[in-house]
Design a protein around this motif. Structure first.
Motif, PDB file in Angstrom:
ATOM      1  N   LEU A 197       0.824  -1.203   0.000  1.00 34.55           N
ATOM      2  CA  LEU A 197       0.000   0.000   0.000  1.00 34.55           C
ATOM      3  C   LEU A 197       0.862   1.260   0.000  1.00 34.55           C
ATOM      4  O   LEU A 197       0.566   2.235  -0.707  1.00 34.55           O
ATOM      5  N   GLN A 198       1.946   1.245   0.772  1.00 37.18           N
ATOM      6  CA  GLN A 198       2.834   2.405   0.819  1.00 37.18           C
ATOM      7  C   GLN A 198       3.449   2.678  -0.549  1.00 37.18           C
ATOM      8  O   GLN A 198       3.508   3.826  -1.001  1.00 37.18           O
ATOM      9  N   LYS A 199       3.912   1.624  -1.240  1.00 38.65           N
ATOM     10  CA  LYS A 199       4.495   1.785  -2.569  1.00 38.65           C
ATOM     11  C   LYS A 199       3.467   2.343  -3.550  1.00 38.65           C
ATOM     12  O   LYS A 199       3.777   3.183  -4.388  1.00 38.65           O
ATOM     13  N   TRP A 200       2.231   1.854  -3.439  1.00 35.44           N
ATOM     14  CA  TRP A 200       1.185   2.306  -4.351  1.00 35.44           C
ATOM     15  C   TRP A 200       0.869   3.783  -4.131  1.00 35.44           C
ATOM     16  O   TRP A 200       0.716   4.546  -5.074  1.00 35.44           O
ATOM     17  N   LEU A 201       0.812   4.198  -2.871  1.00 35.91           N
ATOM     18  CA  LEU A 201       0.528   5.597  -2.561  1.00 35.91           C
ATOM     19  C   LEU A 201       1.673   6.516  -3.004  1.00 35.91           C
ATOM     20  O   LEU A 201       1.448   7.674  -3.363  1.00 35.91           O
ATOM     21  N   LEU A 202       2.898   5.988  -2.991  1.00 32.65           N
ATOM     22  CA  LEU A 202       4.061   6.767  -3.425  1.00 32.65           C
ATOM     23  C   LEU A 202       4.278   6.671  -4.934  1.00 32.65           C
ATOM     24  O   LEU A 202       5.249   7.237  -5.448  1.00 32.65           O
ATOM     25  N   ALA A 203       3.370   5.981  -5.623  1.00 32.02           N
ATOM     26  CA  ALA A 203       3.438   5.832  -7.081  1.00 32.02           C
ATOM     27  C   ALA A 203       4.742   5.194  -7.533  1.00 32.02           C
ATOM     28  O   ALA A 203       5.325   5.568  -8.552  1.00 32.02           O
ATOM     29  N   VAL A 204       5.220   4.201  -6.760  1.00 29.27           N
ATOM     30  CA  VAL A 204       6.408   3.450  -7.165  1.00 29.27           C
ATOM     31  C   VAL A 204       6.088   2.677  -8.445  1.00 29.27           C
ATOM     32  O   VAL A 204       5.017   2.075  -8.555  1.00 29.27           O
ATOM     33  N   PRO A 205       6.987   2.715  -9.449  1.00 26.20           N
ATOM     34  CA  PRO A 205       6.724   2.003 -10.711  1.00 26.20           C
ATOM     35  C   PRO A 205       6.359   0.531 -10.469  1.00 26.20           C
ATOM     36  O   PRO A 205       6.984  -0.136  -9.644  1.00 26.20           O
ATOM     37  N   ASP A 224      -6.328   5.887   0.892  1.00 24.87           N
ATOM     38  CA  ASP A 224      -5.355   6.975   0.895  1.00 24.87           C
ATOM     39  C   ASP A 224      -4.421   6.812   2.098  1.00 24.87           C
ATOM     40  O   ASP A 224      -4.383   5.750   2.744  1.00 24.87           O
ATOM     41  N   ALA A 225      -3.679   7.885   2.408  1.00 26.32           N
ATOM     42  CA  ALA A 225      -2.686   7.821   3.477  1.00 26.32           C
ATOM     43  C   ALA A 225      -3.312   7.533   4.835  1.00 26.32           C
ATOM     44  O   ALA A 225      -2.688   6.916   5.704  1.00 26.32           O
ATOM     45  N   LEU A 226      -4.551   7.982   5.054  1.00 26.57           N
ATOM     46  CA  LEU A 226      -5.229   7.696   6.316  1.00 26.57           C
ATOM     47  C   LEU A 226      -5.409   6.202   6.512  1.00 26.57           C
ATOM     48  O   LEU A 226      -5.216   5.673   7.613  1.00 26.57           O
ATOM     49  N   ASP A 227      -5.762   5.489   5.451  1.00 28.90           N
ATOM     50  CA  ASP A 227      -5.910   4.038   5.542  1.00 28.90           C
ATOM     51  C   ASP A 227      -4.570   3.377   5.859  1.00 28.90           C
ATOM     52  O   ASP A 227      -4.512   2.408   6.617  1.00 28.90           O
ATOM     53  N   LEU A 228      -3.484   3.901   5.269  1.00 29.40           N
ATOM     54  CA  LEU A 228      -2.158   3.358   5.543  1.00 29.40           C
ATOM     55  C   LEU A 228      -1.804   3.527   7.013  1.00 29.40           C
ATOM     56  O   LEU A 228      -1.285   2.595   7.643  1.00 29.40           O
ATOM     57  N   CYS A 229      -2.093   4.696   7.564  1.00 25.31           N
ATOM     58  CA  CYS A 229      -1.815   4.939   8.981  1.00 25.31           C
ATOM     59  C   CYS A 229      -2.610   3.996   9.875  1.00 25.31           C
ATOM     60  O   CYS A 229      -2.078   3.417  10.836  1.00 25.31           O
ATOM     61  N   LEU A 230      -3.884   3.821   9.570  1.00 30.43           N
ATOM     62  CA  LEU A 230      -4.728   2.932  10.367  1.00 30.43           C
ATOM     63  C   LEU A 230      -4.275   1.480  10.237  1.00 30.43           C
ATOM     64  O   LEU A 230      -4.312   0.720  11.223  1.00 30.43           O
ATOM     65  N   MET A 231      -3.856   1.100   9.037  1.00 29.43           N
ATOM     66  CA  MET A 231      -3.376  -0.264   8.827  1.00 29.43           C
ATOM     67  C   MET A 231      -2.107  -0.511   9.634  1.00 29.43           C
ATOM     68  O   MET A 231      -1.965  -1.550  10.299  1.00 29.43           O
TER      69      MET A 231
END
Length: 237
Positions: A197-205, A224-231
């Motif tokens: 999820l972090q890579k996807w949010l950072l638009a990693v290729p 979004d980033a809120l979901d990442l924080c909660l996860m």
């Protein structure tokens, strides 16, 4: 009595009509939208494979209800008994299915059920028996296919004596329960999902989420980033 030429002409005409129907159907809006029709242009419930396959009787007689689908038949004390079966059933290894039907029969009758190969040695993949008590009862059995077989049959055998009525016969493939947090779609939730999820949010290729809905921890229909924080918070606790 029909002659050989008449039979040949009938078959040729049927094939021509079938080819025309298939050609029109494959270019129709219904097909492109995933709507499947039977030979009467009625929509098929693709989650119920029995509806798409004709019910037949062997070793006995009965009346078929094509709307249920279901049937009425007489139980028999003979070695074979009366049987109703539906062919053309496809099983996928590892997929879980639910066989179900409603039935009414006297206590003198019972129903043997099987899902079996419709070829070679007719290997049974599921079998058992259910008793009757004179009232309407519901039968339901879930099982996971141990192998892939695209030519199977559902067989119901009526033993004992008395009239048996079966309705709403169905075999349904069950969707697996979603795993909360499993965004990479491997069936488990762990740190690899947080990283994905972090890579996807950072638009990693090449970063992608196979099942993003499982990561919607905030439950707002987006990720979004809120979901990442909660996860992160939940998995670390």
């Amino acid at each position: 009595m029909k002659t050989h030429s008449e039979h040949a002409a009938y078959l040729a005409n049927w094939l021509n009509q079938r080819i025309t129907w298939l050609n029109d159907y494959y270019h129709s809006d219904a097909f492109t939208k995933g709507v499947f029709l039977d030979e009467s242009d009625q929509e098929i419930d693709v989650k119920n494979v029995v509806i798409a396959s004709a019910l037949m009787f062997w070793g006995g007689s009965g009346t078929i209800d094509t709307n249920s689908p279901g049937f009425t038949a007489e139980a028999s004390s003979g070695w074979w008994g009366g049987q109703a079966f539906s062919t053309g059933i496809m099983l996928q290894k590892g997929q879980t299915y639910r066989l179900s039907f409603d039935y009414t029969a006297p206590s003198t009758a019972s129903i043997n059920y099987r899902i079996q190969a419709n070829h070679d040695s007719y290997t049974s993949y599921l079998n058992g028996s259910t008793s009757a008590n004179g009232t309407t009862q519901s039968f339901e059995k879930e099982f996971t296919a141990g192998m892939t077989d695209f030519n199977c049959a559902i067989v119901l055998e009526f033993k004992g004596s008395g009239t048996v009525n079966v309705e709403h016969l169905s075999l349904v493939a069950l969707d697996p329960e979603p795993v909360r947090g499993d965004v990479n779609g491997n069936g488990v939730w762990n740190l690899s999902d947080v990283i994905a999820l972090q890579k996807w949010l950072l638009a990693v290729p090449d970063a992608k989420l196979e099942q993003w809905e499982n990561g919607d921890f905030y439950a707002d229909g987006r990720i979004d980033a809120l979901d990442l924080c909660l996860m992160r918070q939940e998995i670390l606790w």
